[in-house]
Design a protein around this motif. Structure first.
Motif, PDB file in Angstrom:
ATOM      1  N   SER A  43      42.395  38.815  59.940  1.00 51.22           N
ATOM      2  CA  SER A  43      42.260  39.778  58.841  1.00 51.22           C
ATOM      3  C   SER A  43      41.566  41.047  59.315  1.00 51.22           C
ATOM      4  O   SER A  43      41.998  42.165  58.999  1.00 51.22           O
ATOM      5  CB  SER A  43      41.474  39.156  57.686  1.00 51.22           C
ATOM      6  N   SER A  44      40.506  40.876  60.046  1.00 53.02           N
ATOM      7  CA  SER A  44      39.716  42.015  60.486  1.00 53.02           C
ATOM      8  C   SER A  44      38.895  41.603  61.699  1.00 53.02           C
ATOM      9  O   SER A  44      38.863  40.427  62.077  1.00 53.02           O
ATOM     10  CB  SER A  44      38.788  42.504  59.360  1.00 53.02           C
ATOM     11  N   VAL A  45      38.228  42.581  62.281  1.00 50.93           N
ATOM     12  CA  VAL A  45      37.360  42.326  63.435  1.00 50.93           C
ATOM     13  C   VAL A  45      36.007  42.964  63.155  1.00 50.93           C
ATOM     14  O   VAL A  45      35.931  44.174  62.887  1.00 50.93           O
ATOM     15  CB  VAL A  45      37.956  42.901  64.734  1.00 50.93           C
ATOM     16  N   TYR A  46      34.955  42.137  63.188  1.00 53.48           N
ATOM     17  CA  TYR A  46      33.605  42.679  63.033  1.00 53.48           C
ATOM     18  C   TYR A  46      33.094  43.088  64.414  1.00 53.48           C
ATOM     19  O   TYR A  46      33.146  42.307  65.375  1.00 53.48           O
ATOM     20  CB  TYR A  46      32.662  41.640  62.424  1.00 53.48           C
ATOM     21  N   ILE A  47      32.602  44.315  64.512  1.00 58.64           N
ATOM     22  CA  ILE A  47      32.183  44.872  65.794  1.00 58.64           C
ATOM     23  C   ILE A  47      30.681  45.116  65.768  1.00 58.64           C
ATOM     24  O   ILE A  47      30.174  45.860  64.918  1.00 58.64           O
ATOM     25  CB  ILE A  47      32.918  46.200  66.066  1.00 58.64           C
ATOM     26  N   GLU A  48      29.966  44.501  66.693  1.00 55.19           N
ATOM     27  CA  GLU A  48      28.531  44.743  66.833  1.00 55.19           C
ATOM     28  C   GLU A  48      28.317  45.686  68.010  1.00 55.19           C
ATOM     29  O   GLU A  48      28.577  45.324  69.151  1.00 55.19           O
ATOM     30  CB  GLU A  48      27.781  43.440  67.066  1.00 55.19           C
ATOM     31  N   PRO A  49      27.858  46.910  67.761  1.00 55.59           N
ATOM     32  CA  PRO A  49      27.654  47.876  68.845  1.00 55.59           C
ATOM     33  C   PRO A  49      26.478  47.470  69.732  1.00 55.59           C
ATOM     34  O   PRO A  49      25.560  46.760  69.305  1.00 55.59           O
ATOM     35  CB  PRO A  49      27.359  49.184  68.103  1.00 55.59           C
ATOM     36  N   GLY A  67      24.284  50.066  47.985  1.00 57.84           N
ATOM     37  CA  GLY A  67      23.241  50.403  48.955  1.00 57.84           C
ATOM     38  C   GLY A  67      22.583  49.173  49.548  1.00 57.84           C
ATOM     39  O   GLY A  67      22.401  49.083  50.772  1.00 57.84           O
ATOM     40  N   LYS A  68      22.231  48.219  48.693  1.00 57.39           N
ATOM     41  CA  LYS A  68      21.586  47.001  49.175  1.00 57.39           C
ATOM     42  C   LYS A  68      22.531  46.166  50.041  1.00 57.39           C
ATOM     43  O   LYS A  68      22.105  45.526  51.007  1.00 57.39           O
ATOM     44  CB  LYS A  68      21.104  46.163  47.999  1.00 57.39           C
ATOM     45  N   THR A  69      23.818  46.171  49.676  1.00 59.38           N
ATOM     46  CA  THR A  69      24.783  45.350  50.402  1.00 59.38           C
ATOM     47  C   THR A  69      25.083  45.915  51.775  1.00 59.38           C
ATOM     48  O   THR A  69      24.931  45.230  52.791  1.00 59.38           O
ATOM     49  CB  THR A  69      26.092  45.224  49.592  1.00 59.38           C
ATOM     50  N   PHE A  70      25.500  47.177  51.829  1.00 63.56           N
ATOM     51  CA  PHE A  70      25.955  47.730  53.098  1.00 63.56           C
ATOM     52  C   PHE A  70      24.819  48.146  54.023  1.00 63.56           C
ATOM     53  O   PHE A  70      25.054  48.366  55.211  1.00 63.56           O
ATOM     54  CB  PHE A  70      26.899  48.902  52.833  1.00 63.56           C
ATOM     55  N   SER A  71      23.607  48.247  53.495  1.00 66.53           N
ATOM     56  CA  SER A  71      22.473  48.519  54.381  1.00 66.53           C
ATOM     57  C   SER A  71      22.187  47.320  55.274  1.00 66.53           C
ATOM     58  O   SER A  71      21.499  47.448  56.288  1.00 66.53           O
ATOM     59  CB  SER A  71      21.231  48.860  53.550  1.00 66.53           C
ATOM     60  N   ARG A  72      22.723  46.152  54.883  1.00 63.28           N
ATOM     61  CA  ARG A  72      22.507  44.940  55.680  1.00 63.28           C
ATOM     62  C   ARG A  72      23.596  44.724  56.724  1.00 63.28           C
ATOM     63  O   ARG A  72      23.578  43.727  57.435  1.00 63.28           O
ATOM     64  CB  ARG A  72      22.461  43.724  54.750  1.00 63.28           C
ATOM     65  N   ILE A  73      24.574  45.628  56.781  1.00 63.82           N
ATOM     66  CA  ILE A  73      25.676  45.468  57.725  1.00 63.82           C
ATOM     67  C   ILE A  73      25.542  46.531  58.805  1.00 63.82           C
ATOM     68  O   ILE A  73      25.966  47.677  58.619  1.00 63.82           O
ATOM     69  CB  ILE A  73      27.030  45.606  57.009  1.00 63.82           C
ATOM     70  N   PRO A  74      24.952  46.190  59.939  1.00 71.61           N
ATOM     71  CA  PRO A  74      24.724  47.196  60.975  1.00 71.61           C
ATOM     72  C   PRO A  74      25.968  47.512  61.796  1.00 71.61           C
ATOM     73  O   PRO A  74      26.029  48.549  62.450  1.00 71.61           O
ATOM     74  CB  PRO A  74      23.650  46.544  61.857  1.00 71.61           C
ATOM     75  N   GLY A  75      26.958  46.614  61.768  1.00 70.61           N
ATOM     76  CA  GLY A  75      28.126  46.778  62.620  1.00 70.61           C
ATOM     77  C   GLY A  75      29.260  47.537  61.960  1.00 70.61           C
ATOM     78  O   GLY A  75      29.107  48.187  60.930  1.00 70.61           O
ATOM     79  N   LEU A  76      30.429  47.452  62.587  1.00 69.47           N
ATOM     80  CA  LEU A  76      31.632  48.126  62.132  1.00 69.47           C
ATOM     81  C   LEU A  76      32.706  47.100  61.805  1.00 69.47           C
ATOM     82  O   LEU A  76      32.676  45.974  62.301  1.00 69.47           O
ATOM     83  CB  LEU A  76      32.151  49.085  63.212  1.00 69.47           C
ATOM     84  N   ALA A  77      33.650  47.491  60.984  1.00 65.07           N
ATOM     85  CA  ALA A  77      34.768  46.614  60.623  1.00 65.07           C
ATOM     86  C   ALA A  77      36.068  47.293  61.010  1.00 65.07           C
ATOM     87  O   ALA A  77      36.336  48.423  60.599  1.00 65.07           O
ATOM     88  CB  ALA A  77      34.753  46.297  59.138  1.00 65.07           C
ATOM     89  N   ALA A  78      36.886  46.616  61.817  1.00 61.27           N
ATOM     90  CA  ALA A  78      38.202  47.114  62.198  1.00 61.27           C
ATOM     91  C   ALA A  78      39.245  46.408  61.340  1.00 61.27           C
ATOM     92  O   ALA A  78      39.266  45.184  61.259  1.00 61.27           O
ATOM     93  CB  ALA A  78      38.465  46.853  63.675  1.00 61.27           C
ATOM     94  N   MET A  79      40.091  47.213  60.687  1.00 57.57           N
ATOM     95  CA  MET A  79      41.074  46.668  59.763  1.00 57.57           C
ATOM     96  C   MET A  79      42.408  47.382  59.929  1.00 57.57           C
ATOM     97  O   MET A  79      42.510  48.386  60.633  1.00 57.57           O
ATOM     98  CB  MET A  79      40.588  46.843  58.310  1.00 57.57           C
TER      99      MET A  79
END
Length: 447
Positions: free
Chosen positions: A206-212, A45-57
């Motif tokens: 490896s992946s793409v971080y997406i900021e909406p 909860g603490k970790t992913f609450s800090r990630i507002p974007g999306l990850a494309a893999m």
């Protein structure tokens, strides 16, 4: 009634103490075991609450380390409506840090596109600097890095020091601390630098971080990206046996042999084979857009922080089953201990109960007395068990601060305390009913 029950318990100190000890151990074990699951939930909860974007893999890859996507897809993702920024990421495992293998805890090389990272509204690592600075455009193409405080403390490094990783000397320019075991394991560099260290194919990410940009909902954005890449294919992620370090030992040798056999078979079939990355677990190169074949499956998988949390919650729910089984053993032992204590107590006091009934006590009064005694045992065992479990959790978290995260939440402690009290009352229920059924004369005669 409370004082009467308390005096009855302390009048038989050895038997009461043994029952109390059994319940204390059971509840302490319950707190300790379930703090594993609550620790996972709290950490996630603490970790992913800090990630507002999306990850494309790549579809099927459990984490970005095992994912490979064509680098050309980054620009295509950036063109999708609702995407503010699309940042390519390169992940590789650091095999040797300062000449030491990194198994537990693992260390990862995180190659980021520095320019895009600086333009993001929110960025993990960049926003968590506690000493020095984050990477700037002047660090592009260099081996300047940002490390976590746990890594700095483990290898006794500070700003300006060199960190030897997989044959390369990195210069520490910043130290970050996210406060999460899932995040404080990365060495952050320019993406091209990680490609050199990890022998990573230049045509892949490896992946793409997406900021909406919040012009559309995340659900709609995820669906649009999936639809855009529907029918395209990136090769399935699988074990790559390229091992460049003799320290990999027998496992590395066997993996290398397996890869050579696979490469030979591939050439016989007229197919090319490439093996980017020096990680023991990496993926082969993905097909470029021009070489893609039609497929009914998604060519890309887009995950939100909620998706990550749900996947780990599924793992945690499976873990709960094991914890219930382990805790149940201790609970049964504690219940039998209380039952034995109360049965012996009732058996020894039959004359006392008969006299009390002859002097006006009702059957209900006798039942309340026995129930109070067992409830006091349960409450006392719960308090001691919760205290012992909480102290043990704090000690383990302190000793293994970089490897373990247990969390004895207030909810868990309150539940354990209430459950212990209930358990004590259940343990005294049968003896109380036994005493209830006896008439005064029968109780005196049996006594």
């Amino acid at each position: 009634m409370f004082l009467f029950a308390f005096r009855n318990l302390i009048s038989r100190p050895v038997r009461s103490l043994l029952a109390l000890l059994g319940l204390t151990v059971a509840i302490a074990g319950m707190v300790g075991l379930f703090s594993i699951a609550t620790g996972i939930d709290d950490l996630v909860g603490k970790t992913f609450s800090r990630i507002p974007g999306l990850a494309a893999m790549q579809p099927g890859a459990p984490i970005p380390l095992f994912s490979r996507l064509p680098i050309g897809w980054v620009a295509e993702i950036a063109e999708v409506k609702g995407v503010r920024k699309a940042r390519p990421e390169v992940w590789a495992r650091a095999q040797l840090v300062e000449g030491k293998p990194t198994f537990s805890p693992p260390r990862f090389l995180f190659g980021t596109d520095i320019k895009t990272t600086l333009e993001l509204k929110e960025a993990i690592y960049r926003d968590d600097i506690v000493a020095g600075r984050f990477l700037t455009t002047d660090d592009i193409g260099t081996f300047n890095c940002v490390i976590s405080r746990p890594i700095a403390e483990a290898f006794k490094k500070t700003i300006g020091d060199r960190l030897h990783v997989d044959g390369y000397d990195l210069t520490v320019v910043g130290i970050y601390q996210c406060g999460s075991l899932l995040l404080d394991i990365a060495i952050v560099l320019d993406g091209n630098s990680v490609r050199k260290i990890g022998k990573f194919d230049d045509s892949l990410v490896s992946s793409v971080y997406i900021e909406p940009d919040d012009s559309v909902s995340k659900e709609q954005l995820i669906e649009e990206i999936r639809q855009k890449f529907q029918g395209r294919r990136a090769s399935d992620w699988r074990t790559n046996a390229l091992v460049e370090f003799p320290q990999a030992g027998l496992a590395g040798l066997l993996n290398a042999i397996a890869q050579l056999l696979e490469a030979a078979a591939s050439r016989l079939q007229g197919n090319s084979f490439s093996a980017p990355g020096n990680s023991l677990l990496t993926a082969p190169s993905a097909e470029t857009p021009s070489d893609q074949q039609a497929s009914d499956e998604d060519g890309i998988e887009v995950r939100s922080a909620q998706d990550w949390g749900d996947k780990i919650a599924d793992l945690s729910s499976d873990l709960d089953i094991f914890l219930y089984l382990m805790t149940g053993i201790g609970i049964i032992i504690a219940l039998l201990s209380i039952l034995n204590t109360m049965l012996m107590s009732v058996a020894e006091r039959l004359i006392e109960f008969g006299v009390l009934k002859a002097n006006g006590w009702s059957a209900w009064d006798v039942m309340r007395l026995v129930t109070w005694e067992s409830a006091l045992l349960g409450l006392s065992g719960g308090i001691l068990g919760c205290l012992a479990g909480w102290i043990a959790v704090q000690i383990l978290n302190t000793i293994y601060s970089t490897r373990l995260y247990l969390y004895a939440s207030p909810g868990l402690l309150l539940f354990s305390l209430g459950f212990s009290t209930f358990l004590g009352m259940i343990g005294g229920l049968y003896p109380a009913l036994w005493a209830l059924r006896m008439s005064p004369m029968e109780a005196i005669r049996r006594g």
